[in-house]
Scaffold this motif. Structure first.
Motif: not given
Ligand code: ACO
Length: 434
Positions: A268, A270-271, A273, A297, A305, A307-309, A312, A315, A320, A364, A367-368, A390
């Motif tokens: 979840p 990665h793909g 999501a 969140a 969290r 999802m979709g926000f 990595r 920023k 996309r 945040l 995302n796509v 995907f």
């Molecule tokens: N909702 C709420 N808070 C969030 C979210 C979110 N979706 N994403 C990150 N944060 C917060 C984290 O809690 C963290 O807070 P902190 O600094 O107080 O600890 C801060 O933002 C940084 O987040 P990290 O987890 O360190 O960022 P990382 O680069 O490791 O993670 C990820 C990136 C996995 C995509 C994450 O943002 C996430 O879980 N998003 C939701 C799942 C998602 O949509 N994934 C799709 C990615 S796109 C793709 O695969 C095509």
């Protein structure tokens, strides 16, 4: 390929009394890299970078991302231009071979892919071994891995011709496998590929046609699906691509490597999501419940969290996502469902999150996957098919990266190091004295 040894700049690292000169290499664009390969031999230390946030694992000439500027290039071409003017099979050609094809090359490539879309007939029986309620990704991991049991003439990584055939087979057969995984899960007969259709039309046909009726894919939906595929086609060294490369570094056959990539993509974070995102939007249900989810969140003690926000690498914004948002508006407009409840929740969630201090300060953004799930839902796909789509789209990226790795002289078997934090040496005691 290989690192440019004429670049003489170095970085100096002092560890205790040892000074190590580390070469610095420049890319064509992006940050320089410091070559630390001799660090352990000269200074007896490892670098420590869990999750690889600062580590380049390879040279690559395929995809470039600038996460701060929100830029994504395939072989130098900006994603916005490709999404607007190209189509998925042309993008496949570009990623695989490095240049855009001329008309004859394109025709030849399309012809080769089209003629490899059928599966060995015996693979049907393999599908039937799965439970009906299996997630299509579970079926895909198994069936794609099993391709190596069917296509023995494209398993030798050292043979360029076999690598080429494996690439074409994978791009051609993944849509058939995903569509059949879906058909199997709903108890409908498998629909064979149709060579007169385009890549995305053919996938819609294999998913939504039934033998009892005629089916004509909607060209607007086929175009939107094709765009989703282009936007997901590659994303440099992401988790699933790095998995494919690591699996391939041991010499594993290409089908096994792509199966490993599909397994990683399923998660979840990665793909997975896009599925998780749509399920979240449905769970929220109505606009008045959004504040509760925003509060969750932000709560550090709540694992929830949005999802979709977040991303990595991106920023500021995901380029996309911008193209996908436009596509979502087009598709929903065409289908006359701009006002469905899930979409209302999505639009309001996006608006609130983009104005909220927590999301702004942590950079945040949608995302796509935030938008792709909405489009796929509108097209009639169940959420369980989002990640398989995907996987179809990313197959070309995985294969291109795998091919690049196989011929890269700098690549040996991947073997990360660790900082050991377990017990130090101790002696075994017999069970009766514990
Ligand atoms: N909702 C709420 N808070 C969030 C979210 C979110 N979706 N994403 C990150 N944060 C917060 C984290 O809690 C963290 O807070 P902190 O600094 O107080 O600890 C801060 O933002 C940084 O987040 P990290 O987890 O360190 O960022 P990382 O680069 O490791 O993670 C990820 C990136 C996995 C995509 C994450 O943002 C996430 O879980 N998003 C939701 C799942 C998602 O949509 N994934 C799709 C990615 S796109 C793709 O695969 C095509």
């Amino acid at each position: 390929m290989g690192t440019d040894m004429s670049d003489q700049r170095t970085a100096t690292l002092t560890v205790g009394n040892t000074r190590v000169e580390l070469p610095i290499y420049s890319p064509t664009i992006g940050p320089d890299v410091i070559d630390i390969r001799k660090l352990y031999a000269e200074a007896d230390v490892f670098t420590f970078d869990p999750s690889f946030t600062s580590t380049a694992s390879c040279d690559s000439a395929i995809t470039y991302i600038d996460g701060d500027k929100g830029e994504l290039y395939y072989r130098g071409y900006p994603i916005e231009q490709l999404a607007e003017q190209s189509h998925h099979l042309e993008v496949c050609y570009l990623l695989l071979y490095g240049e855009l094809p001329n008309a004859a090359q394109m025709r030849d490539f399309e012809n080769r892919v089209t003629r490899h879309t059928m599966l060995h007939e015996q693979i049907q029986y393999f599908f039937r071994g799965f439970r009906r309620d299996a997630h299509p990704m579970a079926t895909m991991v198994g069936v794609v891995g099993a391709l190596s049991a069917f296509y023995h003439d494209s398993l030798d990584n050292n043979d360029p011709w076999q690598r080429e055939v494996a690439a074409i087979r994978m791009i051609a057969k993944l849509p058939t496998i995903a569509a059949w995984a879906y058909k199997y899960s709903i108890g409908q007969p498998f629909i064979y590929p149709k060579n007169s259709l385009s890549y995305s039309e053919n996938f819609l046909h294999m998913c939504f046609a039934v033998p009892a009726e005629d089916y004509t894919p909607n060209p607007v939906l086929a175009k939107a699906l094709d765009r989703i595929m282009m936007l997901h086609a590659d994303h440099e060294q992401n988790a699933s691509t790095s998995t494919v490369r690591l699996a391939g570094s041991s010499g594993a056959n290409p089908f096994a490597c792509i199966a490993a990539g599909i397994a990683c993509l399923w998660g979840p974070a990665h793909g997975g999501a896009n599925q998780a995102c749509l399920e979240m939007l449905r769970e929220i249900g109505t606009v008045d419940r959004i504040p509760e989810y925003i509060r969750r969140a932000k709560d550090k003690d709540d694992p929830f969290r949005l999802m979709g926000f977040g991303h990595r690498v991106y920023k500021n914004f995901d380029p996309r996502a911008q193209v996908m948002k436009q596509s979502a508006d087009e598709v929903l407009g065409l289908l006359g469902i701009e006002n469905n409840p899930t979409l209302r929740v999505a639009k309001e969630l996006e608006r609130i999150a983009l104005e909220d201090e927590y999301f702004i300060s942590k950079k945040l953004y949608p995302n796509v996957d935030f938008y792709s799930g909405i489009i796929l839902d509108a097209m009639g796909f169940p959420t369980s098919m989002f990640t398989p789509i995907f996987a179809i789209s990313r197959t070309v990226g995985w294969i291109s990266q795998w091919r690049e790795m196989v011929v890269d002289k700098d690549q040996r078997i991947g073997r990360p190091r660790q900082r050991y934090i377990g017990p130090t040496r101790r002696d075994y005691t017999p069970v009766e004295s514990r």
